[in-house]
Design a protein around this motif. Structure first.
Motif, PDB file in Angstrom:
ATOM      1  N   MET A   1       0.832  -1.204   0.000  1.00 17.51           N
ATOM      2  CA  MET A   1       0.000   0.000   0.000  1.00 17.51           C
ATOM      3  C   MET A   1       0.867   1.256   0.000  1.00 17.51           C
ATOM      4  O   MET A   1       0.564   2.247  -0.669  1.00 17.51           O
ATOM      5  CB  MET A   1      -0.944  -0.007   1.202  1.00 17.51           C
ATOM      6  N   GLY A   2       1.970   1.225   0.746  1.00 14.66           N
ATOM      7  CA  GLY A   2       2.872   2.364   0.763  1.00 14.66           C
ATOM      8  C   GLY A   2       3.511   2.602  -0.591  1.00 14.66           C
ATOM      9  O   GLY A   2       3.638   3.751  -1.045  1.00 14.66           O
ATOM     10  N   TYR A   3       3.905   1.546  -1.263  1.00 17.23           N
ATOM     11  CA  TYR A   3       4.506   1.683  -2.589  1.00 17.23           C
ATOM     12  C   TYR A   3       3.495   2.226  -3.592  1.00 17.23           C
ATOM     13  O   TYR A   3       3.861   3.010  -4.481  1.00 17.23           O
ATOM     14  CB  TYR A   3       5.046   0.331  -3.067  1.00 17.23           C
ATOM     15  N   PHE A   4       2.248   1.808  -3.480  1.00 17.59           N
ATOM     16  CA  PHE A   4       1.216   2.335  -4.375  1.00 17.59           C
ATOM     17  C   PHE A   4       1.121   3.851  -4.230  1.00 17.59           C
ATOM     18  O   PHE A   4       1.135   4.595  -5.218  1.00 17.59           O
ATOM     19  CB  PHE A   4      -0.128   1.682  -4.063  1.00 17.59           C
ATOM     20  N   VAL A   5       1.066   4.317  -2.989  1.00 17.48           N
ATOM     21  CA  VAL A   5       0.891   5.742  -2.747  1.00 17.48           C
ATOM     22  C   VAL A   5       2.150   6.523  -3.126  1.00 17.48           C
ATOM     23  O   VAL A   5       2.069   7.650  -3.614  1.00 17.48           O
ATOM     24  CB  VAL A   5       0.510   5.990  -1.278  1.00 17.48           C
ATOM     25  N   ASN A   6       3.312   5.914  -2.944  1.00 19.36           N
ATOM     26  CA  ASN A   6       4.555   6.602  -3.274  1.00 19.36           C
ATOM     27  C   ASN A   6       4.610   7.006  -4.749  1.00 19.36           C
ATOM     28  O   ASN A   6       5.170   8.054  -5.095  1.00 19.36           O
ATOM     29  CB  ASN A   6       5.751   5.712  -2.934  1.00 19.36           C
ATOM     30  N   ASP A   7       4.030   6.200  -5.618  1.00 16.77           N
ATOM     31  CA  ASP A   7       4.096   6.472  -7.056  1.00 16.77           C
ATOM     32  C   ASP A   7       2.751   6.853  -7.656  1.00 16.77           C
ATOM     33  O   ASP A   7       2.627   6.913  -8.881  1.00 16.77           O
ATOM     34  CB  ASP A   7       4.649   5.242  -7.786  1.00 16.77           C
ATOM     35  N   VAL A   8       1.760   7.129  -6.829  1.00 20.35           N
ATOM     36  CA  VAL A   8       0.428   7.369  -7.368  1.00 20.35           C
ATOM     37  C   VAL A   8       0.359   8.660  -8.188  1.00 20.35           C
ATOM     38  O   VAL A   8      -0.473   8.791  -9.090  1.00 20.35           O
ATOM     39  CB  VAL A   8      -0.617   7.388  -6.225  1.00 20.35           C
ATOM     40  N   MET A   9       1.240   9.627  -7.909  1.00 20.18           N
ATOM     41  CA  MET A   9       1.221  10.877  -8.659  1.00 20.18           C
ATOM     42  C   MET A   9       2.220  10.905  -9.811  1.00 20.18           C
ATOM     43  O   MET A   9       2.271  11.877 -10.573  1.00 20.18           O
ATOM     44  CB  MET A   9       1.468  12.068  -7.728  1.00 20.18           C
ATOM     45  N   SER A  10       3.016   9.834  -9.954  1.00 20.27           N
ATOM     46  CA  SER A  10       4.009   9.807 -11.026  1.00 20.27           C
ATOM     47  C   SER A  10       3.381   9.885 -12.416  1.00 20.27           C
ATOM     48  O   SER A  10       3.871  10.631 -13.271  1.00 20.27           O
ATOM     49  CB  SER A  10       4.874   8.548 -10.903  1.00 20.27           C
ATOM     50  N   PRO A  11       2.287   9.158 -12.710  1.00 23.49           N
ATOM     51  CA  PRO A  11       1.692   9.250 -14.047  1.00 23.49           C
ATOM     52  C   PRO A  11       0.891  10.537 -14.262  1.00 23.49           C
ATOM     53  O   PRO A  11       0.367  10.745 -15.361  1.00 23.49           O
ATOM     54  CB  PRO A  11       0.759   8.027 -14.100  1.00 23.49           C
ATOM     55  N   LEU A  12       0.775  11.377 -13.228  1.00 25.20           N
ATOM     56  CA  LEU A  12      -0.069  12.576 -13.323  1.00 25.20           C
ATOM     57  C   LEU A  12       0.725  13.823 -13.713  1.00 25.20           C
ATOM     58  O   LEU A  12       0.165  14.916 -13.726  1.00 25.20           O
ATOM     59  CB  LEU A  12      -0.772  12.820 -11.981  1.00 25.20           C
TER      60      LEU A  12
ATOM     61  N   ALA B   1      18.973   5.588  -9.744  1.00 23.63           N
ATOM     62  CA  ALA B   1      18.817   5.357 -11.176  1.00 23.63           C
ATOM     63  C   ALA B   1      17.514   4.640 -11.519  1.00 23.63           C
ATOM     64  O   ALA B   1      17.206   4.471 -12.703  1.00 23.63           O
ATOM     65  CB  ALA B   1      20.004   4.541 -11.702  1.00 23.63           C
ATOM     66  N   VAL B   2      16.751   4.230 -10.500  1.00 22.72           N
ATOM     67  CA  VAL B   2      15.501   3.505 -10.761  1.00 22.72           C
ATOM     68  C   VAL B   2      14.285   4.299 -10.303  1.00 22.72           C
ATOM     69  O   VAL B   2      13.427   4.670 -11.115  1.00 22.72           O
ATOM     70  CB  VAL B   2      15.503   2.119 -10.082  1.00 22.72           C
ATOM     71  N   SER B   3      14.198   4.562  -9.004  1.00 16.52           N
ATOM     72  CA  SER B   3      12.987   5.192  -8.461  1.00 16.52           C
ATOM     73  C   SER B   3      12.684   6.547  -9.101  1.00 16.52           C
ATOM     74  O   SER B   3      11.549   6.780  -9.545  1.00 16.52           O
ATOM     75  CB  SER B   3      13.104   5.327  -6.939  1.00 16.52           C
ATOM     76  N   PRO B   4      13.650   7.484  -9.187  1.00 19.15           N
ATOM     77  CA  PRO B   4      13.331   8.749  -9.862  1.00 19.15           C
ATOM     78  C   PRO B   4      12.996   8.558 -11.337  1.00 19.15           C
ATOM     79  O   PRO B   4      12.146   9.266 -11.884  1.00 19.15           O
ATOM     80  CB  PRO B   4      14.615   9.573  -9.688  1.00 19.15           C
ATOM     81  N   PHE B   5      13.656   7.592 -11.989  1.00 20.46           N
ATOM     82  CA  PHE B   5      13.359   7.346 -13.399  1.00 20.46           C
ATOM     83  C   PHE B   5      11.900   6.970 -13.596  1.00 20.46           C
ATOM     84  O   PHE B   5      11.231   7.440 -14.539  1.00 20.46           O
ATOM     85  CB  PHE B   5      14.256   6.239 -13.948  1.00 20.46           C
ATOM     86  N   LEU B   6      11.358   6.127 -12.734  1.00 20.88           N
ATOM     87  CA  LEU B   6       9.963   5.716 -12.865  1.00 20.88           C
ATOM     88  C   LEU B   6       9.019   6.898 -12.704  1.00 20.88           C
ATOM     89  O   LEU B   6       7.933   6.921 -13.294  1.00 20.88           O
ATOM     90  CB  LEU B   6       9.633   4.622 -11.854  1.00 20.88           C
ATOM     91  N   LYS B   7       9.421   7.881 -11.914  1.00 25.94           N
ATOM     92  CA  LYS B   7       8.568   9.058 -11.732  1.00 25.94           C
ATOM     93  C   LYS B   7       8.520   9.925 -12.989  1.00 25.94           C
ATOM     94  O   LYS B   7       7.566  10.675 -13.197  1.00 25.94           O
ATOM     95  CB  LYS B   7       9.052   9.881 -10.533  1.00 25.94           C
ATOM     96  N   PHE B   8       9.554   9.844 -13.828  1.00 25.88           N
ATOM     97  CA  PHE B   8       9.595  10.633 -15.058  1.00 25.88           C
ATOM     98  C   PHE B   8       9.277   9.797 -16.302  1.00 25.88           C
ATOM     99  O   PHE B   8       9.130  10.343 -17.391  1.00 25.88           O
ATOM    100  CB  PHE B   8      10.985  11.262 -15.239  1.00 25.88           C
ATOM    101  N   SER B   9       9.185   8.492 -16.143  1.00 16.86           N
ATOM    102  CA  SER B   9       9.102   7.623 -17.313  1.00 16.86           C
ATOM    103  C   SER B   9       7.791   7.753 -18.076  1.00 16.86           C
ATOM    104  O   SER B   9       7.768   7.576 -19.302  1.00 16.86           O
ATOM    105  CB  SER B   9       9.303   6.158 -16.890  1.00 16.86           C
TER     106      SER B   9
END
Length: 458
Positions: A29-40, A271-279
């Motif tokens: 659940m925490g991981y879901f919320v951590n990236d929930v705004m990345s596609p927005l 090199a992974v987590s920030p990339f997913l936020k911009f991908s």
């Protein structure tokens, strides 16, 4: 010296695997919320009259890095490790889940409330009020998020030492990646078909579920205390010596393996987590992917890890070669980022999407290999009584990269919208991780940590 003690609750496969599912649910659940705004990002940058908040790429980059601000600049992540080792897993985990929910509530307010148009100056930024509030909420969420991570990691070691530790950590990571993949896949469609705040409202519900799951774990963990002390830690200390003292921090700080693993984590996860936020925006802008499905392209990496991370963990448990797996994963990640820096759409016409999918598949393999073997290595070099502090120091230093890299990438994307510069930043960061992993292998051969040995005790 090995302590002989009576049968424990975690010797029951049903009990320990039930615990795994419970705490992994809270982490998911925490991981879901951590990236929930990345596609927005593309929606957030739209004008308010078009349903967005009028953010700039630099505003979004600031927000993306804000999740690490309190952890890094106020030393909260380091303090979280001390709290974990002194107060225990149950207290720390419950506090962490509560902080995640509170921070998400603030983010929900940030995207749903009406603010004036006057920007707020902060450091070198002129931020809209919505970005300031969202960043504050993300910073508070980040405290709980990282605190949950170290609590769950220590819970896995407590319940699975001498058993299927790498497999258990692999499954926990796989469920966490499922949360990331779900957020990347469904967040943008929900926001487009409902409101921008709807994904965050759903996030609040999910975090409440995670908190309830962790409370169930607390009941089972108390029963483990009643059934007897945990067997032994990685240095074979008997239970009577298992109490944490602040002086034990020196044991961690003097360990060269700890510092190499920490450096690897900084570079690899930066090199992974920030990339997913911009991908997601990368897929739209560089490869012409439809915005409604671009998140599915980004979710290939976390979805791929769902099956592969437990598989690689099982391989490590049974056959060893943990550092070899880590090196391979880092090299694959390096190749992916340099591949994204290439002008593929220009070379292949408008069919660059297939190339992007191929790279995301490779990234998913590397993203599975390294963490599946890395995290079970830590208990082999750090005593159990110091493990919470060790994990917190790793995550604390790692958060420097996760705070700085998104802001650098956000600025780079403003000056170079082709994403070449930002992908080179990610590529050289991943290359540094690969070099560090090779150094870990050399130190392991000299110090005999046993990082290349299987985890299951015969």
């Amino acid at each position: 010296m090995t302590a002989v003690i009576r049968q424990q609750l975690n010797d029951s496969p049903i009990a320990r695997w039930t615990v795994l599912i419970i705490v992994a649910t809270a982490m998911m659940m925490g991981y879901f919320v951590n990236d929930v705004m990345s596609p927005l990002e593309t929606i957030l940058e739209l004008p308010k009259e078009q349903g967005g908040l009028g953010w700039t790429p630099a505003d979004y980059g600031f927000f993306s890095g804000a999740g690490s601000f309190i952890n890094v600049f106020l030393l909260m992540l380091f303090i979280s490790g001390l709290i974990l080792d002194k107060m225990g897993i149950r207290f720390t985990g419950t506090l962490a889940c509560s902080l995640m929910a509170f921070g998400t509530l603030i983010k929900y307010y940030a995207v749903s409330a009406e603010f004036g148009n006057e920007p707020i100056a902060f450091l070198d930024y002129q931020l809209p009020a919505s970005a300031v509030w969202a960043s504050l909420g993300f910073a508070i969420f980040g405290v709980g998020y990282e605190m949950t991570g170290i609590s769950v990691s220590k819970a896995m070691v407590r319940w699975f030492t001498g058993h299927e530790l790498a497999l258990a950590m692999g499954i926990q990571l796989a469920m966490a990646r499922l949360g990331t993949a779900a957020a990347l896949s469904i967040s943008a469609p929900i926001a487009r078909h409902y409101t921008l705040s709807m994904p965050l409202l759903i996030s609040l519900v999910f975090l409440c579920i995670g908190l309830l799951a962790f409370l169930v774990f607390c009941l089972m963990d108390r029963k483990l205390d009643d059934s007897g002390q945990c067997r032994v830690d990685s240095y074979n200390n008997p239970p009577s010596e298992d109490k944490f003292h602040f002086s034990d921090i020196i044991v961690t700080l003097r360990n060269p393996g700890f510092w190499l693993i920490t450096l690897f984590c900084v570079l690899f996860y930066s090199a992974v987590s920030p990339f997913l936020k911009f991908s997601t925006k990368l897929m739209v802008m560089k490869y012409g992917v439809d915005p409604d499905i671009a998140g599915f392209f980004s979710s290939i990496a976390p979805f791929g890890t769902i099956l592969m991370t437990p598989l690689f963990g099982l391989i490590y448990d049974r056959y060893g070669k943990g550092v070899t797996l880590v090196i391979t994963g880092a090299l694959m990640l390096t190749a992916v980022h340099f591949g994204f820096a290439l002008p593929i759409p220009a070379a292949f016409g408008n069919d660059g999407g297939a190339f992007a999918i191929a790279l995301m598949v490779i990234l998913s393999v590397g993203y599975s290999l390294a963490p599946a073997a890395l995290w079970p290595c830590v208990p082999k070099i750090i005593p159990l009584k110091c493990l919470g502090t060790a994990y917190s120091m790793i995550f604390f230093i790692q958060n420097f990269g996760r705070a700085v890299i998104p802001m650098c990438v956000g600025r780079a994307n403003e000056t170079d919208p082709s994403y070449t510069t930002s992908m080179l930043i990610f590529g050289f960061t991943a290359l540094g991780a690969a070099v560090t992993a090779i150094a870990i292998l050399l130190v392991d051969k000299r110090k005999h940590y046993g990082l290349q040995l299987p985890n299951i005790r015969k």
